[in-house]
Enzyme design. Structure first.
Site, PDB file in Angstrom:
ATOM      1  N   LEU A 105       0.876  -1.170   0.000  1.00  0.00           N
ATOM      2  CA  LEU A 105       0.000   0.000   0.000  1.00  0.00           C
ATOM      3  C   LEU A 105       0.911   1.216   0.000  1.00  0.00           C
ATOM      4  O   LEU A 105       1.969   1.212   0.649  1.00  0.00           O
ATOM      5  CB  LEU A 105      -0.898   0.017   1.244  1.00  0.00           C
ATOM      6  CG  LEU A 105      -1.980  -1.072   1.345  1.00  0.00           C
ATOM      7  CD1 LEU A 105      -2.755  -0.945   2.660  1.00  0.00           C
ATOM      8  CD2 LEU A 105      -2.944  -1.006   0.159  1.00  0.00           C
ATOM      9  N   ASP A 106       0.480   2.275  -0.697  1.00  0.00           N
ATOM     10  CA  ASP A 106       1.284   3.500  -0.730  1.00  0.00           C
ATOM     11  C   ASP A 106       1.405   4.089   0.672  1.00  0.00           C
ATOM     12  O   ASP A 106       0.552   3.854   1.526  1.00  0.00           O
ATOM     13  CB  ASP A 106       0.605   4.572  -1.591  1.00  0.00           C
ATOM     14  CG  ASP A 106       0.357   4.104  -3.008  1.00  0.00           C
ATOM     15  OD1 ASP A 106       1.078   3.223  -3.476  1.00  0.00           O
ATOM     16  OD2 ASP A 106      -0.580   4.652  -3.630  1.00  0.00           O
ATOM     17  N   LYS A 107       2.407   4.924   0.845  1.00  0.00           N
ATOM     18  CA  LYS A 107       2.575   5.659   2.105  1.00  0.00           C
ATOM     19  C   LYS A 107       1.280   6.400   2.477  1.00  0.00           C
ATOM     20  O   LYS A 107       0.876   6.439   3.636  1.00  0.00           O
ATOM     21  CB  LYS A 107       3.722   6.655   1.914  1.00  0.00           C
ATOM     22  CG  LYS A 107       4.169   7.335   3.155  1.00  0.00           C
ATOM     23  CD  LYS A 107       5.418   8.139   2.866  1.00  0.00           C
ATOM     24  CE  LYS A 107       5.902   8.783   4.155  1.00  0.00           C
ATOM     25  NZ  LYS A 107       7.114   9.549   3.980  1.00  0.00           N
ATOM     26  N   ARG A 192      -5.185   4.942  -7.838  1.00  0.00           N
ATOM     27  CA  ARG A 192      -4.956   6.366  -8.153  1.00  0.00           C
ATOM     28  C   ARG A 192      -4.843   6.567  -9.666  1.00  0.00           C
ATOM     29  O   ARG A 192      -5.382   7.531 -10.219  1.00  0.00           O
ATOM     30  CB  ARG A 192      -3.666   6.858  -7.464  1.00  0.00           C
ATOM     31  CG  ARG A 192      -3.766   6.883  -5.949  1.00  0.00           C
ATOM     32  CD  ARG A 192      -2.437   7.250  -5.286  1.00  0.00           C
ATOM     33  NE  ARG A 192      -2.384   6.742  -3.924  1.00  0.00           N
ATOM     34  CZ  ARG A 192      -2.904   7.362  -2.857  1.00  0.00           C
ATOM     35  NH1 ARG A 192      -3.472   8.526  -2.990  1.00  0.00           N
ATOM     36  NH2 ARG A 192      -2.837   6.810  -1.660  1.00  0.00           N
TER      37      ARG A 192
END
Ligand code: URA
Length: 233
Positions: A105-107, A192
């Site tokens: 998962l992204d930051k 995104r």
């Protein structure tokens, strides 16, 4: 797994280095089958080993469900800032095979992620072949048109730099600027980038489900151990 030497077993489980095991044995900290161990080369059953009187810490592997808070990176490189692995006890971070995330998962994404040292499981759960559904909740910077539902479902959204278009994805509109999206693949920054391909910028992103697993009442930054059976494989 074939039987491991005592020094290798303790080092693999993150207790100390193989070199340090001798000192631990000298200090009487390790017992095998109820007797103080003095030979780092014996190959005991892990169930028979005690360290400071305690059974070994997860000798058969770790599988954890984590509620990732915002701001942590799914990486082992400390240069990348606070890491998701910082949530774990130091001994688990010293294990070999290393505890790693199942996908990333992204930051700036929160929510459900699995951590494990079962290497095979990581491959099984991240392989596009197995189509494990992942559910995300996103808020975006503009009103979402219902026309996006068939567009996401069409399997035609093309992301820059990808050879294949995205697989069909299920979009549910929850509010004018909020949606839930189910993906069966995991391309880099996929949620995104899919919204960006449709003209919207994702402002917040949270993963609520991975296969049959949900977070339940697990608070951000907390984890719980998971039984393999809960994965429904
Ligand atoms: N898609 C994204 O864009 N980011 C994530 O963290 C996960 C899926």
């Amino acid at each position: 797994m074939s039987a491991r030497r005592l020094d290798q077993l303790l080092a693999n489980l993150g207790y100390c280095s193989r070199r340090e095991v001798r000192a631990w044995l000298k200090a009487g900290r390790v017992a095998v089958a109820g007797r103080p161990a003095d030979d780092p080369g014996v190959k005991p059953s892990p169930a028979a080993v005690r360290v400071d009187g305690e059974p070994l810490d997860h000798p058969d592997g770790l599988l954890l469900l984590v509620n990732k808070p915002l701001g942590l990176t799914c990486s082992h490189d400390p240069a990348e800032g606070p890491l998701i692995y910082d949530l774990l006890p130091p001994r688990w971070r010293a294990r070999n095979p290393v505890v790693t995330s199942v996908g990333r998962l992204d930051k700036d994404t929160s929510g459900l992620i699995l951590l494990t040292d079962h290497t095979e499981l990581v491959h099984r759960l991240t392989s596009p072949k197995h189509k494990v559904p992942k559910i995300y909740r996103a808020t975006v910077d503009r009103d979402l048109s219902p026309d996006l539902i068939p567009r996401f479902a069409s399997g035609t959204i093309q992301l820059d730099g990808e050879k294949e278009p995205c697989a069909p994805a299920e979009l549910r509109l929850l509010g004018p600027r909020e949606a839930e999206l189910t993906l069966i693949e995991g391309k880099y920054h996929q949620v995104r980038r899919m919204f960006a391909a449709c003209g919207a910028t994702v402002l917040t992103l949270h993963r609520t489900q991975f296969g049959p697993l949900t977070l339940g009442d697990l608070a951000p930054g907390k984890f719980r151990e998971l039984a393999l059976a809960e994965l429904g494989l």
